[in-house]
Every structure is written in C-alpha cells, then in structure tokens.
Design a protein around this motif. Structure first.
Motif, PDB file in Angstrom:
ATOM      1  N   LEU A 139      99.387  27.824  83.327  1.00  0.00           N
ATOM      2  CA  LEU A 139      99.265  29.314  83.508  1.00  0.00           C
ATOM      3  C   LEU A 139     100.875  29.440  84.041  1.00  0.00           C
ATOM      4  CD1 LEU A 139      96.523  30.981  84.055  1.00  0.00           C
ATOM      5  CD2 LEU A 139      96.979  30.624  82.229  1.00  0.00           C
ATOM      6  N   PRO A 140     101.468  29.865  83.604  1.00  0.00           N
ATOM      7  CA  PRO A 140     101.539  31.045  81.571  1.00  0.00           C
ATOM      8  C   PRO A 140     100.996  29.779  80.273  1.00  0.00           C
ATOM      9  CG  PRO A 140     103.575  31.166  82.138  1.00  0.00           C
ATOM     10  CD  PRO A 140     102.972  30.649  83.848  1.00  0.00           C
ATOM     11  N   ASN A 141     100.592  29.998  80.018  1.00  0.00           N
ATOM     12  CA  ASN A 141     100.529  29.164  78.752  1.00  0.00           C
ATOM     13  C   ASN A 141     101.307  29.586  77.317  1.00  0.00           C
ATOM     14  OD1 ASN A 141      99.186  27.279  76.869  1.00  0.00           O
ATOM     15  ND2 ASN A 141      97.361  28.961  76.004  1.00  0.00           N
ATOM     16  N   THR A 142     102.436  29.612  78.090  1.00  0.00           N
ATOM     17  CA  THR A 142     103.264  29.402  76.686  1.00  0.00           C
ATOM     18  C   THR A 142     104.555  28.589  76.657  1.00  0.00           C
ATOM     19  OG1 THR A 142     105.598  30.341  78.455  1.00  0.00           O
ATOM     20  CG2 THR A 142     103.218  32.032  77.313  1.00  0.00           C
ATOM     21  N   LEU A 143     105.309  28.476  75.437  1.00  0.00           N
ATOM     22  CA  LEU A 143     105.621  27.196  74.821  1.00  0.00           C
ATOM     23  C   LEU A 143     106.587  27.399  76.003  1.00  0.00           C
ATOM     24  CD1 LEU A 143     105.780  27.527  70.452  1.00  0.00           C
ATOM     25  CD2 LEU A 143     104.978  25.754  72.689  1.00  0.00           C
ATOM     26  N   GLN A 144     108.083  28.472  76.043  1.00  0.00           N
ATOM     27  CA  GLN A 144     108.844  28.442  77.059  1.00  0.00           C
ATOM     28  C   GLN A 144     108.233  27.532  78.579  1.00  0.00           C
ATOM     29  OE1 GLN A 144     111.306  29.998  76.244  1.00  0.00           O
ATOM     30  NE2 GLN A 144     112.601  29.849  77.318  1.00  0.00           N
ATOM     31  N   ALA A 145     107.398  28.474  79.149  1.00  0.00           N
ATOM     32  CA  ALA A 145     107.210  27.735  80.262  1.00  0.00           C
ATOM     33  C   ALA A 145     106.568  26.227  80.112  1.00  0.00           C
ATOM     34  CB  ALA A 145     105.609  28.416  81.229  1.00  0.00           C
ATOM     35  N   HIS A 146     105.846  25.760  79.263  1.00  0.00           N
ATOM     36  CA  HIS A 146     105.408  24.916  79.261  1.00  0.00           C
ATOM     37  C   HIS A 146     106.850  23.085  78.902  1.00  0.00           C
ATOM     38  CE1 HIS A 146     101.006  25.479  77.910  1.00  0.00           C
ATOM     39  NE2 HIS A 146     101.361  25.725  79.762  1.00  0.00           N
ATOM     40  N   GLN A 199     109.301  26.606  67.147  1.00  0.00           N
ATOM     41  CA  GLN A 199     109.736  25.712  66.953  1.00  0.00           C
ATOM     42  C   GLN A 199     110.193  23.997  66.972  1.00  0.00           C
ATOM     43  OE1 GLN A 199     110.502  25.065  62.790  1.00  0.00           O
ATOM     44  NE2 GLN A 199     109.997  23.577  62.098  1.00  0.00           N
ATOM     45  N   ALA A 200     111.610  24.738  67.860  1.00  0.00           N
ATOM     46  CA  ALA A 200     112.577  23.568  68.278  1.00  0.00           C
ATOM     47  C   ALA A 200     111.841  23.690  69.361  1.00  0.00           C
ATOM     48  CB  ALA A 200     113.063  23.972  68.686  1.00  0.00           C
ATOM     49  N   LEU A 201     111.129  24.324  70.475  1.00  0.00           N
ATOM     50  CA  LEU A 201     110.358  23.593  71.479  1.00  0.00           C
ATOM     51  C   LEU A 201     108.794  23.344  71.520  1.00  0.00           C
ATOM     52  CD1 LEU A 201     110.685  27.368  73.416  1.00  0.00           C
ATOM     53  CD2 LEU A 201     111.898  25.526  74.475  1.00  0.00           C
ATOM     54  N   GLN A 202     108.579  23.008  70.779  1.00  0.00           N
ATOM     55  CA  GLN A 202     106.958  22.327  70.245  1.00  0.00           C
ATOM     56  C   GLN A 202     107.724  20.893  69.878  1.00  0.00           C
ATOM     57  OE1 GLN A 202     103.834  23.383  70.935  1.00  0.00           O
ATOM     58  NE2 GLN A 202     103.868  21.390  70.740  1.00  0.00           N
ATOM     59  N   ILE A 203     108.662  21.067  69.276  1.00  0.00           N
ATOM     60  CA  ILE A 203     109.234  19.455  68.478  1.00  0.00           C
ATOM     61  C   ILE A 203     109.842  18.761  70.112  1.00  0.00           C
ATOM     62  CG2 ILE A 203     110.758  18.147  67.360  1.00  0.00           C
ATOM     63  CD1 ILE A 203     110.481  20.408  65.462  1.00  0.00           C
ATOM     64  N   ALA A 204     110.321  19.500  70.482  1.00  0.00           N
ATOM     65  CA  ALA A 204     111.200  18.760  72.164  1.00  0.00           C
ATOM     66  C   ALA A 204     110.136  18.861  73.095  1.00  0.00           C
ATOM     67  CB  ALA A 204     112.295  19.933  72.666  1.00  0.00           C
ATOM     68  N   ILE A 205     108.745  19.937  73.140  1.00  0.00           N
ATOM     69  CA  ILE A 205     107.692  19.077  74.139  1.00  0.00           C
ATOM     70  C   ILE A 205     107.372  17.863  73.727  1.00  0.00           C
ATOM     71  CG2 ILE A 205     105.313  19.589  75.145  1.00  0.00           C
ATOM     72  CD1 ILE A 205     106.708  23.067  75.121  1.00  0.00           C
ATOM     73  N   ASP A 206     106.447  17.607  72.257  1.00  0.00           N
ATOM     74  CA  ASP A 206     106.207  16.521  72.143  1.00  0.00           C
ATOM     75  C   ASP A 206     107.446  15.355  72.250  1.00  0.00           C
ATOM     76  OD1 ASP A 206     104.146  17.890  71.306  1.00  0.00           O
ATOM     77  OD2 ASP A 206     105.402  17.853  68.963  1.00  0.00           O
ATOM     78  N   TYR A 207     107.859  15.810  72.418  1.00  0.00           N
ATOM     79  CA  TYR A 207     109.130  14.393  72.373  1.00  0.00           C
ATOM     80  C   TYR A 207     108.727  14.499  74.047  1.00  0.00           C
ATOM     81  CZ  TYR A 207     113.592  11.650  73.089  1.00  0.00           C
ATOM     82  OH  TYR A 207     114.322  10.404  73.220  1.00  0.00           O
ATOM     83  N   ALA A 208     109.445  15.330  74.540  1.00  0.00           N
ATOM     84  CA  ALA A 208     109.586  14.636  76.191  1.00  0.00           C
ATOM     85  C   ALA A 208     108.283  14.163  76.252  1.00  0.00           C
ATOM     86  CB  ALA A 208     109.803  15.809  76.589  1.00  0.00           C
ATOM     87  N   CYS A 209     107.323  14.694  75.927  1.00  0.00           N
ATOM     88  CA  CYS A 209     105.985  14.357  76.457  1.00  0.00           C
ATOM     89  C   CYS A 209     105.718  12.548  76.179  1.00  0.00           C
ATOM     90  CB  CYS A 209     104.798  15.707  76.649  1.00  0.00           C
ATOM     91  SG  CYS A 209     104.490  17.010  77.081  1.00  0.00           S
ATOM     92  N   GLY A 210     105.783  12.178  74.855  1.00  0.00           N
ATOM     93  CA  GLY A 210     105.685  11.169  74.482  1.00  0.00           C
ATOM     94  C   GLY A 210     106.536  10.042  74.584  1.00  0.00           C
ATOM     95  N   THR A 211     107.737  10.059  75.947  1.00  0.00           N
ATOM     96  CA  THR A 211     108.562   9.207  76.174  1.00  0.00           C
ATOM     97  C   THR A 211     109.052   9.486  77.249  1.00  0.00           C
ATOM     98  OG1 THR A 211     110.213  11.049  75.436  1.00  0.00           O
ATOM     99  CG2 THR A 211     110.047   9.402  73.484  1.00  0.00           C
ATOM    100  N   GLY A 212     107.707   9.720  78.670  1.00  0.00           N
ATOM    101  CA  GLY A 212     108.037   9.741  79.770  1.00  0.00           C
ATOM    102  C   GLY A 212     108.037  10.640  80.300  1.00  0.00           C
ATOM    103  N   ALA A 213     108.287  12.178  80.219  1.00  0.00           N
ATOM    104  CA  ALA A 213     107.600  13.385  81.117  1.00  0.00           C
ATOM    105  C   ALA A 213     105.953  12.720  81.367  1.00  0.00           C
ATOM    106  CB  ALA A 213     107.979  14.880  80.177  1.00  0.00           C
ATOM    107  N   ASP A 214     105.787  13.955  82.789  1.00  0.00           N
ATOM    108  CA  ASP A 214     104.868  14.168  83.063  1.00  0.00           C
ATOM    109  C   ASP A 214     104.151  15.397  83.230  1.00  0.00           C
ATOM    110  OD1 ASP A 214     102.070  13.793  84.155  1.00  0.00           O
ATOM    111  OD2 ASP A 214     103.031  14.346  86.347  1.00  0.00           O
ATOM    112  N   CYS A 215     103.037  15.195  81.619  1.00  0.00           N
ATOM    113  CA  CYS A 215     102.934  16.346  81.645  1.00  0.00           C
ATOM    114  C   CYS A 215     101.301  16.879  81.324  1.00  0.00           C
ATOM    115  CB  CYS A 215     103.067  16.402  79.827  1.00  0.00           C
ATOM    116  SG  CYS A 215     104.825  16.241  79.202  1.00  0.00           S
ATOM    117  N   ALA A 216     100.901  15.467  82.318  1.00  0.00           N
ATOM    118  CA  ALA A 216      99.361  16.044  82.979  1.00  0.00           C
ATOM    119  C   ALA A 216      99.143  17.822  83.586  1.00  0.00           C
ATOM    120  CB  ALA A 216      98.569  15.100  83.790  1.00  0.00           C
ATOM    121  N   PRO A 217     100.626  18.317  83.986  1.00  0.00           N
ATOM    122  CA  PRO A 217     100.084  20.034  84.767  1.00  0.00           C
ATOM    123  C   PRO A 217     100.273  20.656  84.072  1.00  0.00           C
ATOM    124  CG  PRO A 217     101.574  18.200  85.891  1.00  0.00           C
ATOM    125  CD  PRO A 217     101.207  17.228  85.148  1.00  0.00           C
TER     126      PRO A 217
END
Length: 148
Positions: free
Chosen positions: A44-51, A17-35
């Motif tokens: 791949l791997p399609n895991t919260l940890q890797a993403h 849950q904390a990772l998902q919230i943090a991913i959303d924050y990073a991707c919404g505020t400057g990270a390049d999340c296209a990869p």
C-alpha cells in the motif's frame, strides 16, 4: 568523505504502460519485489507509481548504484530524499538491499537483446515478453492489478 544516500524512484510523468513493463523487468532481473506483493510492507498504496519506485530502488541498490541502473527507459530518476514511509523502508545502500540480485523470481522468458545489468530498451521499441511475440499480460511476477 561520506557520500549521501540516493534512491531510484519512478518519474511522475511516466506512463502506466511503461511503468508496468519496467516493474516486470526489475522484478525479473534482480529486484526484491516481495515487499510490493499483496502481503508485503510496501504493497500500500497499491499504485503502479509506488510499486515501480520500490522495485526500481531495489534493483538500483542491488546493482551497487551502478551508472545506468536507474534508467528503466526513462521512467526512473535519482532522488536524494528518502522515499520510505511508515513500515515501508526503501534500502539506501547495496548492503541494506539484501542479496546480490539472485533473489527475484525470473519472468520465465528471456527478453531478447537484454542482459540483467542493462536498463530497458529505449522508448518506442517493442520488447516481446513471451515466445508468441506479444506483450502478454501476466508474464511478470510483479503484475500490477490495476488496468493500464
């Protein structure tokens, strides 16, 4: 003197849950999340940890390795070993991270009390991701497909 490269990666003990919230924050505020999208080289791997690791590092590099830019409410840590694998290359400096943080697709809502240069609020606080006041699934552009 040349400084050694550093990367920002997800902590192995962070909750999904904390990772998902943090991913959303990073991707919404400057990270390049296209990869880390389904057609990206780092999907791949399609895991919260890797993403999360990729998104955190992109944000960290694009913020010029600024102090506090690798926290994400305690879900991230600095690594001195390159986490790249196969065709998935993690940027190792602001110059290889591309852009200045303006490339990300915004979440579409403003997280009250935050600015793009600040890490997530401390654990235990509630941050609404929608005007309805709840943590609404699907509001981030980097929503992971695994259930949390």
């Amino acid at each position: 003197m040349v400084e050694a490269a550093t990367w920002c990666v997800a902590r192995s003990d962070a909750s999904d849950q904390a990772l998902q919230i943090a991913i959303d924050y990073a991707c919404g505020t400057g990270a390049d999340c296209a990869p880390i999208q389904s057609s990206g080289l780092c999907y791949l791997p399609n895991t919260l940890q890797a993403h999360a690791s990729y998104a955190f590092n992109s944000y960290y590099q694009r913020k010029g390795n600024a102090p506090g830019s690798c926290s994400f409410a305690g879900t991230a840590t600095i690594a001195k070993t390159d986490p790249s694998y196969g065709s998935c290359v993690y940027p190792s400096s602001p110059s290889t991270a591309g852009g200045t943080g303006g490339q990300a697709t915004p979440l579409g809502t403003t997280i009250p009390g935050t600015t793009p240069s600040l890490p997530l609020p401390p654990p235990g606080t509630t941050t609404p991701l929608s005007d309805s006041g709840g943590l609404t699934p699907g509001t981030g552009n980097c929503r992971h497909t695994a259930k949390i």
